[in-house]
Write a protein that holds these residues in place. Structure first.
Motif, PDB file in Angstrom:
ATOM      1  N   VAL A  19       0.860  -1.194   0.000  1.00 18.69           N
ATOM      2  CA  VAL A  19       0.000   0.000   0.000  1.00 18.69           C
ATOM      3  C   VAL A  19       0.889   1.235   0.000  1.00 18.69           C
ATOM      4  N   ALA A  20       0.572   2.177  -0.901  1.00 20.31           N
ATOM      5  CA  ALA A  20       1.339   3.431  -0.932  1.00 20.31           C
ATOM      6  C   ALA A  20       0.384   4.604  -0.802  1.00 20.31           C
ATOM      7  N   GLU A  21       0.863   5.657  -0.167  1.00 23.28           N
ATOM      8  CA  GLU A  21       0.038   6.863  -0.018  1.00 23.28           C
ATOM      9  C   GLU A  21       0.829   8.086  -0.439  1.00 23.28           C
ATOM     10  N   GLY A  22       0.100   9.173  -0.720  1.00 22.44           N
ATOM     11  CA  GLY A  22       0.776  10.407  -1.145  1.00 22.44           C
ATOM     12  C   GLY A  22      -0.079  11.614  -0.832  1.00 22.44           C
ATOM     13  N   PRO A  23       0.397  12.809  -1.190  1.00 19.20           N
ATOM     14  CA  PRO A  23      -0.313  14.040  -0.825  1.00 19.20           C
ATOM     15  C   PRO A  23      -1.632  14.236  -1.575  1.00 19.20           C
ATOM     16  N   GLU A  24      -2.586  14.892  -0.907  1.00 19.69           N
ATOM     17  CA  GLU A  24      -3.868  15.200  -1.564  1.00 19.69           C
ATOM     18  C   GLU A  24      -3.761  16.486  -2.382  1.00 19.69           C
ATOM     19  N   ILE A  25      -2.800  17.318  -2.034  1.00 15.23           N
ATOM     20  CA  ILE A  25      -2.551  18.532  -2.823  1.00 15.23           C
ATOM     21  C   ILE A  25      -1.373  18.227  -3.740  1.00 15.23           C
ATOM     22  N   GLU A  26      -1.601  18.375  -5.032  1.00 19.41           N
ATOM     23  CA  GLU A  26      -0.604  17.942  -6.009  1.00 19.41           C
ATOM     24  C   GLU A  26      -0.250  19.054  -6.984  1.00 19.41           C
ATOM     25  N   ASP A  27       0.902  18.897  -7.641  1.00 18.25           N
ATOM     26  CA  ASP A  27       1.239  19.831  -8.716  1.00 18.25           C
ATOM     27  C   ASP A  27       0.816  19.230 -10.058  1.00 18.25           C
ATOM     28  N   ASP A  28       0.794  20.094 -11.065  1.00 15.69           N
ATOM     29  CA  ASP A  28       0.335  19.689 -12.399  1.00 15.69           C
ATOM     30  C   ASP A  28       1.132  18.496 -12.929  1.00 15.69           C
ATOM     31  N   TRP A  29       2.428  18.487 -12.650  1.00 16.65           N
ATOM     32  CA  TRP A  29       3.273  17.399 -13.172  1.00 16.65           C
ATOM     33  C   TRP A  29       2.791  16.028 -12.683  1.00 16.65           C
ATOM     34  N   HIS A  30       2.616  15.892 -11.370  1.00 13.43           N
ATOM     35  CA  HIS A  30       2.261  14.574 -10.843  1.00 13.43           C
ATOM     36  C   HIS A  30       0.819  14.176 -11.122  1.00 13.43           C
ATOM     37  N   ASN A  31      -0.062  15.180 -11.232  1.00 14.20           N
ATOM     38  CA  ASN A  31      -1.478  14.847 -11.443  1.00 14.20           C
ATOM     39  C   ASN A  31      -1.822  14.699 -12.930  1.00 14.20           C
ATOM     40  N   PHE A  32      -1.132  15.489 -13.796  1.00 16.09           N
ATOM     41  CA  PHE A  32      -1.502  15.468 -15.224  1.00 16.09           C
ATOM     42  C   PHE A  32      -0.344  15.169 -16.179  1.00 16.09           C
ATOM     43  N   SER A  33       0.658  16.047 -16.210  1.00 14.75           N
ATOM     44  CA  SER A  33       1.662  15.976 -17.282  1.00 14.75           C
ATOM     45  C   SER A  33       2.399  14.649 -17.326  1.00 14.75           C
ATOM     46  N   ALA A  34       2.863  14.161 -16.167  1.00 13.90           N
ATOM     47  CA  ALA A  34       3.613  12.899 -16.163  1.00 13.90           C
ATOM     48  C   ALA A  34       2.734  11.748 -16.630  1.00 13.90           C
ATOM     49  N   LEU A  35       1.418  11.930 -16.495  1.00 13.15           N
ATOM     50  CA  LEU A  35       0.479  10.860 -16.861  1.00 13.15           C
ATOM     51  C   LEU A  35      -0.004  10.991 -18.314  1.00 13.15           C
ATOM     52  N   ASN A  36       0.725  11.814 -19.075  1.00 12.48           N
ATOM     53  CA  ASN A  36       0.463  11.877 -20.513  1.00 12.48           C
ATOM     54  C   ASN A  36      -0.817  12.628 -20.873  1.00 12.48           C
ATOM     55  N   PHE A  37      -1.324  13.472 -19.954  1.00 11.64           N
ATOM     56  CA  PHE A  37      -2.487  14.311 -20.288  1.00 11.64           C
ATOM     57  C   PHE A  37      -1.993  15.433 -21.196  1.00 11.64           C
ATOM     58  N   PRO A  38      -2.587  15.601 -22.396  1.00  9.19           N
ATOM     59  CA  PRO A  38      -2.171  16.743 -23.216  1.00  9.19           C
ATOM     60  C   PRO A  38      -2.523  18.075 -22.538  1.00  9.19           C
ATOM     61  N   GLN A  39      -1.812  19.142 -22.957  1.00 11.14           N
ATOM     62  CA  GLN A  39      -2.030  20.473 -22.346  1.00 11.14           C
ATOM     63  C   GLN A  39      -3.490  20.923 -22.408  1.00 11.14           C
ATOM     64  N   ASP A  40      -4.180  20.538 -23.484  1.00 13.17           N
ATOM     65  CA  ASP A  40      -5.561  21.010 -23.638  1.00 13.17           C
ATOM     66  C   ASP A  40      -6.602  19.969 -23.214  1.00 13.17           C
ATOM     67  N   HIS A  41      -6.192  19.003 -22.403  1.00 11.83           N
ATOM     68  CA  HIS A  41      -7.148  17.971 -21.965  1.00 11.83           C
ATOM     69  C   HIS A  41      -8.245  18.587 -21.094  1.00 11.83           C
ATOM     70  N   PRO A  42      -9.506  18.206 -21.303  1.00 13.64           N
ATOM     71  CA  PRO A  42     -10.603  18.829 -20.551  1.00 13.64           C
ATOM     72  C   PRO A  42     -10.497  18.677 -19.036  1.00 13.64           C
ATOM     73  N   ALA A  43      -9.811  17.620 -18.529  1.00 20.11           N
ATOM     74  CA  ALA A  43      -9.686  17.436 -17.077  1.00 20.11           C
ATOM     75  C   ALA A  43      -8.921  18.592 -16.441  1.00 20.11           C
ATOM     76  N   ARG A  44      -8.069  19.279 -17.234  1.00 21.63           N
ATOM     77  CA  ARG A  44      -7.301  20.393 -16.691  1.00 21.63           C
ATOM     78  C   ARG A  44      -8.146  21.655 -16.552  1.00 21.63           C
ATOM     79  N   ASP A  45      -9.395  21.572 -17.007  1.00 21.75           N
ATOM     80  CA  ASP A  45     -10.274  22.739 -16.977  1.00 21.75           C
ATOM     81  C   ASP A  45     -10.675  23.066 -15.536  1.00 21.75           C
ATOM     82  N   MET A  46     -10.869  24.361 -15.268  1.00 18.87           N
ATOM     83  CA  MET A  46     -11.345  24.824 -13.952  1.00 18.87           C
ATOM     84  C   MET A  46     -12.670  24.171 -13.582  1.00 18.87           C
ATOM     85  N   GLN A  47     -13.429  23.827 -14.641  1.00 19.63           N
ATOM     86  CA  GLN A  47     -14.741  23.222 -14.413  1.00 19.63           C
ATOM     87  C   GLN A  47     -14.638  21.804 -13.827  1.00 19.63           C
TER      88      GLN A  47
END
Ligand code: 2NL
Length: 345
Positions: free
Chosen positions: A122-150
């Motif tokens: 079992v591994a755990e990590g922070p609930e507050i994350e930076d863009d790199w760990h939550n999106f970019s490293a996971l191959n989310f393109p810059q314009d992916h809808p998940a990155r939207d404020m909505q």
């Protein structure tokens, strides 16, 4: 005066009060502000010094005898009163309300146990994350809808560091990225945790929910390993004989990707409103980790392959316990919670 006092002493010795009221009258008579004891002490002031030597002792005995009588019966009447004050000490005590495990905790614990039996940590990590760990490293393109404020709760806009915006993590994949960055393969772990999405709250969606993700990376890990691992998991969680099927899907971080369905927990495949009369319900998403993700985490994608999967704990708990409204998990109404498990383990 001496014989008068001695008379009082024998009166006191002979006195036995029948109740607290009689005792109080006795106290007032002898020890009250205008009582006999006080009166005798006043008279004592008038006698000659020779008489005082003898009388002083008698007077003290008189006062102590009166006080001792009051104390002796005061205690007795107080105890007596307690016994008759409506408290029955022989009655059994009030039962203590013990709490129960939250259904989401029960299901998470079960999932963790099932995977730990086949070597997943079992591994755990922070609930507050930076863009790199939550999106970019996971191959989310810059314009992916998940990155939207909505869709995502941003906390801080890009401050110029190479890690980008700061947000509440939208999945626990960020824990896997941290794990891969920090170590060397093989990796075999699951990541349970809270995740956050900017959603309107309804019976089927909430802005906070719980996930378990899993990751297995080593040389020669194949889609067959993925299928067999998840098949074992479902047999353990939902019972032997539960069937599974994989449907092609898409996630930015896996290629190929799939969603896994199981035979409906409610009707067993006959068809009901939970499975919308298909006989199948979806329980997780999975796939082979995209080589871009491995490279982003400094893992040689020519040498290593791996699979990953993710599931929502609320969804599985709702299916397992037939909970119709997701909001019940967050209200913490004890009438709901105590229906699950009362023992604390
Ligand atoms: C879903 C689908 C998924 C993953 C999560 C993952 C993590 C890393 C790399 C690749 Cl670091 N994949 N996680 C993979 C497939 C599906 O979740 O529906 N979750 C509720």
């Amino acid at each position: 005066m001496q014989s008068k006092i001695e008379g009082y002493i024998s009166e006191i010795n002979a006195f036995t009060p029948a109740n607290a009221e009689e005792l109080e009258q006795f106290r007032i008579k002898f020890l009250g502000r205008k009582g006999i004891v006080g009166e005798m002490f006043e008279e004592f002031k008038q006698v000659t010094p020779e008489e005082k030597r003898v009388l002083g002792k008698v007077l003290n005995v008189f006062k102590q005898t009166a006080e001792a009588k009051v104390n002796e019966f005061k205690e007795q009447f107080e105890n007596h009163q307690q016994q008759h004050s409506g408290i029955d000490l022989t009655l059994p005590g009030e039962p203590i309300n013990i709490g129960s495990r939250h259904p989401l905790s029960l299901v998470r614990k079960e999932i963790v146990e099932i995977f730990s039996r086949i070597g997943f940590n079992v591994a755990e990590g922070p609930e507050i994350e930076d863009d790199w760990h939550n999106f970019s490293a996971l191959n989310f393109p810059q314009d992916h809808p998940a990155r939207d404020m909505q869709d995502t709760f941003f906390i801080q806009k890009d401050t110029g560091s190479d890690k980008g915006d700061i947000a509440l993590r939208t999945h626990t994949s960020s824990v896997q990225v941290r794990m891969m960055e920090a170590g060397k393969p093989p990796f075999r772990a699951i990541m349970p945790g809270r995740v956050f999405r900017n959603e309107a709250i309804s019976a089927r969606a909430h802005c906070i929910f719980h996930q378990v993700e899993g990751l297995y990376i080593d040389e020669n890990v194949s889609f067959a390993d993925l299928k067999q691992t998840l098949y074992y998991f479902v047999q353990e969680l939902l019972g032997k004989g539960t069937e599974v099927r994989f449907r092609p899907s898409f996630f930015p971080f896996t290629e190929p990707s799939a969603e896994m369905d199981v035979t409906c927990l409610i009707c067993g495949g006959e068809g009901c409103n939970v499975c919308k009369y298909t006989g199948w319900v979806e329980i997780l998403g999975c796939g082979m980790v995209d080589p871009n993700v491995l490279d982003n985490c400094n893992i040689d994608s020519k040498k290593y392959t791996g699979f990953a999967f993710g599931m929502g704990i609320e969804r599985i708990t709702m299916l397992k316990y037939q909970v119709k409204d997701l909001r019940l998990f967050f209200e913490n109404d004890v009438r709901f919670l105590k229906q699950f498990q009362s023992e604390i383990i």
